[in-house]
Design an enzyme around this catalytic site. Structure first.
Site, PDB file in Angstrom:
ATOM      1  N   ILE A 186      66.346  -4.194  39.230  1.00 19.37           N
ATOM      2  CA  ILE A 186      66.674  -4.784  40.532  1.00 19.37           C
ATOM      3  C   ILE A 186      67.227  -3.655  41.399  1.00 19.37           C
ATOM      4  O   ILE A 186      67.878  -2.737  40.916  1.00 19.37           O
ATOM      5  CB  ILE A 186      67.695  -5.948  40.406  1.00 19.37           C
ATOM      6  CG1 ILE A 186      67.790  -6.710  41.728  1.00 19.37           C
ATOM      7  CG2 ILE A 186      69.050  -5.462  39.945  1.00 19.37           C
ATOM      8  CD1 ILE A 186      68.488  -8.051  41.592  1.00 19.37           C
ATOM      9  N   HIS A 194      62.297  -7.099  35.869  1.00 20.79           N
ATOM     10  CA  HIS A 194      62.596  -5.876  35.121  1.00 20.79           C
ATOM     11  C   HIS A 194      63.192  -4.894  36.118  1.00 20.79           C
ATOM     12  O   HIS A 194      62.481  -4.229  36.860  1.00 20.79           O
ATOM     13  CB  HIS A 194      61.330  -5.313  34.479  1.00 20.79           C
ATOM     14  CG  HIS A 194      61.606  -4.136  33.604  1.00 20.79           C
ATOM     15  ND1 HIS A 194      60.776  -3.053  33.557  1.00 20.79           N
ATOM     16  CD2 HIS A 194      62.623  -3.876  32.744  1.00 20.79           C
ATOM     17  CE1 HIS A 194      61.256  -2.160  32.700  1.00 20.79           C
ATOM     18  NE2 HIS A 194      62.385  -2.643  32.201  1.00 20.79           N
ATOM     19  N   GLU A 220      69.342  -7.825  32.530  1.00 20.94           N
ATOM     20  CA  GLU A 220      68.433  -6.695  32.408  1.00 20.94           C
ATOM     21  C   GLU A 220      68.916  -5.533  33.253  1.00 20.94           C
ATOM     22  O   GLU A 220      68.862  -4.388  32.848  1.00 20.94           O
ATOM     23  CB  GLU A 220      67.016  -7.127  32.820  1.00 20.94           C
ATOM     24  CG  GLU A 220      65.922  -6.203  32.343  1.00 20.94           C
ATOM     25  CD  GLU A 220      65.894  -4.872  33.053  1.00 20.94           C
ATOM     26  OE1 GLU A 220      65.775  -3.854  32.359  1.00 20.94           O
ATOM     27  OE2 GLU A 220      65.996  -4.828  34.282  1.00 20.94           O
ATOM     28  N   ASP A 221      69.408  -5.823  34.468  1.00 19.51           N
ATOM     29  CA  ASP A 221      69.847  -4.760  35.366  1.00 19.51           C
ATOM     30  C   ASP A 221      70.855  -5.333  36.358  1.00 19.51           C
ATOM     31  O   ASP A 221      70.970  -6.543  36.518  1.00 19.51           O
ATOM     32  CB  ASP A 221      68.644  -4.186  36.116  1.00 19.51           C
ATOM     33  CG  ASP A 221      68.889  -2.787  36.664  1.00 19.51           C
ATOM     34  OD1 ASP A 221      70.001  -2.249  36.480  1.00 19.51           O
ATOM     35  OD2 ASP A 221      67.974  -2.232  37.273  1.00 19.51           O
TER      36      ASP A 221
END
Length: 73
Positions: free
Chosen positions: A68, A66, A5-6
């Protein structure tokens, strides 16, 4: 394996990667698996992501990362 996600990369080359975001309308490859945080050392010749263990007492079942970010003191 199913994407991240990140990612946040520290000045020393360590990368922290969040994975496992579940969001309505977003396809999930592992809907029953909780989110995860991985560490990758980009200084290595063949860097690979290693899952970090999350402390006891943390509600891992509802972990849905969601984004970081890191804080350096």
């Amino acid at each position: 394996e199913t994407g991240s996600e990140d990612i946040d990369i520290l000045p020393n080359g360590l990368a922290f990667i969040s994975s496992g975001l579940k969001y309505p309308g977003l396809k999930s490859f592992a809907p029953d698996k909780p989110g995860e945080i991985f560490l990758m050392d980009l200084n290595e010749d063949n860097p690979r992501a290693v899952e970090l263990r999350i402390s006891r007492g943390f509600d891992l079942g509802s972990f849905n990362p969601h984004g970081i970010s890191t804080y350096i003191d």
